[in-house]
Every structure is written in structure tokens, then in C-alpha cells.
Design a protein around this motif. Sequence first.
Motif, mmCIF file in Angstrom:
data_model
loop_
_atom_site.group_PDB
_atom_site.id
_atom_site.type_symbol
_atom_site.label_atom_id
_atom_site.label_comp_id
_atom_site.label_asym_id
_atom_site.label_seq_id
_atom_site.Cartn_x
_atom_site.Cartn_y
_atom_site.Cartn_z
ATOM 1 N N LEU A 1 10.254 0.995 -2.647
ATOM 2 C CA LEU A 1 9.798 1.702 -3.839
ATOM 3 C C LEU A 1 9.641 0.770 -5.034
ATOM 4 C CD1 LEU A 1 12.033 4.918 -3.714
ATOM 5 C CD2 LEU A 1 9.812 4.521 -2.626
ATOM 6 N N ASP A 2 10.458 -0.278 -5.073
ATOM 7 C CA ASP A 2 10.409 -1.218 -6.191
ATOM 8 C C ASP A 2 11.022 -2.543 -5.763
ATOM 9 O OD1 ASP A 2 13.037 -0.298 -6.070
ATOM 10 O OD2 ASP A 2 12.978 0.701 -8.001
ATOM 11 N N PRO B 1 7.967 6.120 9.041
ATOM 12 C CA PRO B 1 8.174 4.978 9.941
ATOM 13 C C PRO B 1 8.261 3.679 9.156
ATOM 14 C CG PRO B 1 6.345 6.349 10.686
ATOM 15 C CD PRO B 1 6.698 6.826 9.319
ATOM 16 N N GLY B 2 8.992 2.716 9.714
ATOM 17 C CA GLY B 2 9.088 1.402 9.107
ATOM 18 C C GLY B 2 10.523 0.962 8.921
ATOM 19 N N SER B 3 10.671 -0.181 8.241
ATOM 20 C CA SER B 3 11.986 -0.715 7.888
ATOM 21 C C SER B 3 12.195 -0.498 6.398
ATOM 22 C CB SER B 3 12.067 -2.214 8.212
ATOM 23 O OG SER B 3 11.994 -2.452 9.596
ATOM 24 N N PRO B 4 12.899 0.562 5.990
ATOM 25 C CA PRO B 4 13.021 0.871 4.560
ATOM 26 C C PRO B 4 13.937 -0.102 3.831
ATOM 27 C CG PRO B 4 14.343 2.388 5.860
ATOM 28 C CD PRO B 4 13.576 1.545 6.839
ATOM 29 N N CYS B 5 13.647 -0.286 2.547
ATOM 30 C CA CYS B 5 14.450 -1.171 1.701
ATOM 31 C C CYS B 5 14.607 -0.542 0.327
ATOM 32 C CB CYS B 5 13.762 -2.537 1.567
ATOM 33 S SG CYS B 5 14.631 -3.701 0.474
ATOM 34 N N ILE B 6 15.794 -0.659 -0.243
ATOM 35 C CA ILE B 6 15.979 -0.329 -1.653
ATOM 36 C C ILE B 6 16.369 -1.598 -2.400
ATOM 37 C CG2 ILE B 6 16.542 2.104 -1.279
ATOM 38 C CD1 ILE B 6 19.499 1.391 -1.717
ATOM 39 N N GLN C 1 12.743 12.416 -4.737
ATOM 40 C CA GLN C 1 11.658 12.813 -3.838
ATOM 41 C C GLN C 1 11.054 11.588 -3.136
ATOM 42 O OE1 GLN C 1 9.273 15.058 -6.724
ATOM 43 N NE2 GLN C 1 9.829 16.961 -5.694
ATOM 44 N N GLN C 2 10.840 10.515 -3.882
ATOM 45 C CA GLN C 2 10.292 9.305 -3.285
ATOM 46 C C GLN C 2 11.254 8.699 -2.263
ATOM 47 O OE1 GLN C 2 8.017 6.498 -5.857
ATOM 48 N NE2 GLN C 2 8.573 7.894 -7.511
ATOM 49 N N LEU C 3 12.524 8.716 -2.567
ATOM 50 C CA LEU C 3 13.527 8.221 -1.614
ATOM 51 C C LEU C 3 13.531 9.074 -0.349
ATOM 52 C CD1 LEU C 3 16.426 7.383 -4.091
ATOM 53 C CD2 LEU C 3 15.338 5.742 -2.535
ATOM 54 N N SER C 4 13.300 10.369 -0.507
ATOM 55 C CA SER C 4 13.245 11.263 0.652
ATOM 56 C C SER C 4 12.065 10.923 1.551
ATOM 57 C CB SER C 4 13.157 12.726 0.194
ATOM 58 O OG SER C 4 14.295 13.085 -0.569
ATOM 59 N N PRO D 1 0.815 -1.224 0.000
ATOM 60 C CA PRO D 1 0.000 0.000 0.000
ATOM 61 C C PRO D 1 0.846 1.270 0.000
ATOM 62 C CG PRO D 1 -0.967 -1.607 1.472
ATOM 63 C CD PRO D 1 0.367 -2.178 1.032
ATOM 64 N N PHE D 2 1.972 1.256 0.728
ATOM 65 C CA PHE D 2 2.883 2.411 0.753
ATOM 66 C C PHE D 2 3.501 2.619 -0.619
ATOM 67 C CE2 PHE D 2 7.219 4.016 1.175
ATOM 68 C CZ PHE D 2 7.052 5.136 1.970
ATOM 69 N N MET D 3 4.043 1.558 -1.207
ATOM 70 C CA MET D 3 4.679 1.668 -2.516
ATOM 71 C C MET D 3 3.688 2.151 -3.562
ATOM 72 S SD MET D 3 4.928 0.115 -5.722
ATOM 73 C CE MET D 3 4.408 -1.598 -5.556
ATOM 74 N N GLN D 4 2.487 1.563 -3.557
ATOM 75 C CA GLN D 4 1.484 1.923 -4.554
ATOM 76 C C GLN D 4 1.004 3.358 -4.377
ATOM 77 O OE1 GLN D 4 -1.085 -1.295 -3.520
ATOM 78 N NE2 GLN D 4 -0.153 -2.736 -4.941
ATOM 79 N N SER D 5 0.784 3.773 -3.132
ATOM 80 C CA SER D 5 0.313 5.135 -2.877
ATOM 81 C C SER D 5 1.361 6.160 -3.275
ATOM 82 C CB SER D 5 -0.033 5.298 -1.388
ATOM 83 O OG SER D 5 -1.102 4.462 -1.016
#
Length: 580
Positions: A428-429, A457-462, A448-451, A386-390
Motif C-alpha cells: 500500500l505504501d 493473490p501475491g506476497s503482501p507487504c506492509i 478497507q485497503q488492508l482488507s 499497478p496494484f498500489m496505484q489502482s
Amino acid sequence: MLVEGISHKCAFTDCYSLNEDELVINVKTNKSISKVVIVHADPYIFGCSGTDPWSGQPLELHIEKELSHELIWSVTLKPEFKRIQYYFEIYAGDELCYLFEDGVHDKDFMKKDNIIRHFYKFAWMNRADICTHPKWAEDIFWYQIFPDRFCKLDYEGNKQLNDWDDYKSLTRDSFYGGNLKGAMSKLEYLKDLGITGIYFTPLVTSTENHKYNISDYEHIDPDFGDNEYFRKLVEKAHSLGIKVMIDAVFNHSGRGFFAWQDVVKNGKNSKYYDWYFVKKDNFSFDGNTKDGRYYSFAFVDEMPKLDTSNPEVMDYFTKVCKDWIEMWNIDGIRFDVGNEISHAFIKKLHRELKAVKPDLFLLGEIWMDSTPYLLGDEYDSVMNYPFMQSLSNFFVDETLSSDDFMYMMNYCYSLYMKQVNQVVFNFLDSHDVDRAITRCGSYDKLIQQLSVLVTMPGSPCIYYGTEIALEGKNDPDNRRPMPWKDIENKVYDKTISTVKSLISLRKQHKACESQNITWHSEDGRFIKYEKHSADEVLKVYINAGNSPLDVTINNEQVLFSHLYDSSCLQKGGVIITKLL
């Protein structure tokens, strides 16, 4: 008084234990509501009969989140005796109604005598029922690796390989020879980037480059290396402060898996027949399974679906996980197609694997609201689609406003308990969707999306390659080989430096991961929000519109900026500051 949309359930994300002392209570209402009050007390404070008189103390709730058509009101209580009984007073200006478990009642309801009221009651804050997670997952920064495409070094497999630097000939069947030796050679690169966790897509034996059709769950695929080499990789990663998570594919097996092979050979006489969903004992032809001969993942014939309600299947794959932990000392397991696995199986995995390694991180791959799997006895977290899609939709659809962005983010963080939001897997992908830069069509939009990613909040991943803005449409184009020659020739130094700065900012400022967010409503597509922690306040400014903006920074230290100079925030620009 408009009462539609007023709701509360004494369970799930409406009422839950945040920890052993605090109870979170949330109420949803429409936007005409101006005040919500909870009236609460211990259920037995005046006696234990259901007909004994009972009254409670009033306490006003605050607006926790605003969505496009509703408000979420919240309060955190500390029940002295670990239990609580309550109801709500709901106000729209001078109008009043009451919310009980059986619904909304008018203002005269409390004047009625000799009726039994349906109070809400949270029976007990049982310690074993509290949703918890490994503490280290709150501070992790993940990096996803698709092994065949990340790095190749001294390949010893037996596949016909594409030229590593030729991504234009890439097909779904291509092999490039990326392996564990190559991945291990880049651990210092990842550490320098700021990565503290690696998520590997499947590593065990399979016939395909993606390894999601597994034939042997106990051995690393020879294309990648062997069990001992992976153990060494994990050991080295740990020495560099990097956690390791691997992919578990238990929704389905490959056709080379011993159990499926036995079913094909012996049909109904196979002792593994009930491990699968076989409808017709005809295995003589290939092709999608829409004819119903057996169930498979997404009708893919080479991925027959396992019956994870079968106790034998549950026992077998629970042992597989325990073996992985013992052999490799992994830190996390990501469960592929995590919402098609039975709840009973996930509960068993949680119970038995946490007994072996209490701080093991269990991540489910689920593409939608995953509340039923995040109640404390199944997954610790899920991939936050939901975060990625939004986030993607906002930067693709330029008709959306900054208020829409707030609603979208608030929706994402309204789905789960607060403790889950602290470790929800934001990205993000990945190997399953278009690359972020390809989807949004702009390098500036990617930054901007990376920012946003590093300040939520959360555990970010690239995904591997995002740090160089690697392009790619969906499979197979989103799985291009990593262009190490160009990286070593400093072609991507500027982008790597930018991403490295954002990751560093995330790690250095606790406010980035805080759930305390203040949104500022701005015109058009100018996004502005504040992140609060106990020690600092960060401000984020994003110009997602089409014209430059005058943004004057007062009493703030600029921590990161992109396309900002002399009070002018250009289209595609970002500023992240710290309030002095």
C-alpha cells in the motif's frame, strides 16, 4: 462483426507453461464477442510437412477476466506430447471469424484450398523455460523496514542525531540513529504481529540516511552495526520463522565507491572508466547532471549510473551478491531501479545466484508493467505498483464504481503469468510514496485497503508504521521515526490488533491467496467478491460509498468486520466471511 481488439501471441502471458504438464492460453477480445473456441492438436499428428492436412479438436474457452473495454478468455491444456498447434474460432452471436497468427480471417477462410495457414505453434514445453519461484514466497507476509527510522538501541555511529520523538524537524538530511540492534530487539514484536518476512532498505556503507548512494557494498554501514551483527540478526529472524531480504543498488553507485573515485582521479585512464557513462571529464562541481557530464539516477549527481552491460560490472556485483549470501544467509534480494539494469545482468544474476541458493527470492523494483522481466530467467517477482496505484486511485476518486474496482484489480492480475501473480509483491505504501492513510485521508479507508491487500493473490507487504496507521506525505515525511513510546503506552493497541487480525486471517485461510475470484456487480461503490480454494469460500464486502448498507449474512461465519453491526455495514466498513 467487430474484430478490433481481438489478439493473441503464442508467447509471453498469452501462451505459457504453468508447470511441466499444463499450458495456459489467453485471448483478448472486445466485449461484443460471445464465444471463443480453440481448435488444437499436436502439430505432427498427421505428418511433419507444412503442407500436410491438419485438423484439431475444438474446446471452448471461458472468460477469465473482464476489463473496462475488453475480455480475456482462457483455457488450460495438457498437451500429451509437450507441444501444440492451434487456431481460434471467434463468435459474436451467430457471426464467426477465425484468428490465426497472421491475424483475423472471415468465415469463408477455412473453405479455401491450396493455401498455407499460419497456425499458432507452441514448439515445446521445455522444463528450463518454465517460470518458477521459491515456494515459500507464496505464504510470506512482508514488513518493510527503513533502518534509520525503525528502532534505535545503543547507537554507536558518528552522526548528529535528531531527537527520536521529534518528527516535525525531519528533513531529507536528518539522521535518527535507527540501527540493527534496535531492529533485532523488535523481532519478537514482528513475529507477534504475524510477520514472516522482513525487507530492509539498503544496509551497506553510504553517506546518506537512506543508503542508496553506496560507497562500499561489502560492509554494513557503521550507523547500523557491522557484518557480524547482521549475521546474528538474520540467524535470530530465521529462528523465529522470519525470512530476510535486503536491497541491492546496482543501477548506480555512490560517489564514494572505489570505482567512481578512480574515475574522478584518473579520467579516461581509469580502468573503471567504462563502468560508468561519463561524457565530460569534469568533476569539479556539484549539481544535477542534466548538463550530460555523466549519466546518473534521476539526474542526482551523487548517484552516477553504472553500465550493467559491462561484463566487469556484472561480474563484480554478482560476486557481491554471492558474498552477501555466504556472509549473512539472506533469503531474498530486492533490486533497486530494477528496470534500468540490463536484462543480460539480471539473467546472469538469476542463473548464478540460484546455483548458489536455489530458493533465493529475486525481487525487482519496477513501477509499471514488468512482463519482460518476469519470463522465468530474471526476477521472481516485482513490486506491484499497478496494484498500489489502482487501489489508491479507487479510494481517492469517489466517482469510480465497484465495477471500476473490478476492472482495476483484473487489469493488475492480467499482466503476468499465474505463477508470478502468486508471489507478486503487493503493498500500500513505502519509503518512495505517501503513506497510505495520508493518501486516502481516512482510517476506515486504510482498513478497507488492508482488507483487499490480505485477500488478493501475491506476497503482501506492509511498510513499518502501517500497523499503527502512521501518517506522512512523500519523502521525507513518509520516513518518520517509529513512535515506540506511544506503542508501548498502548496508544495504538486498537489499530495494531486490527492489523494483526487481518494478517492472521490471511495466514489461516488459503482462499485469501487464491487466484479463483468471483466478482459480484453491485450498485455504486459497494464491492463484493468471493475467494475460492479447494476447501473453502470466503466472501468480502466493502462499503466504499457514502451511505450505510443493509448486508445480511446467511450461512456465513464472520472472520473479520469493521463498522458492521446488526446487518448494517457503515460507510468505510468491511466484512470478511467464510461460507458454511
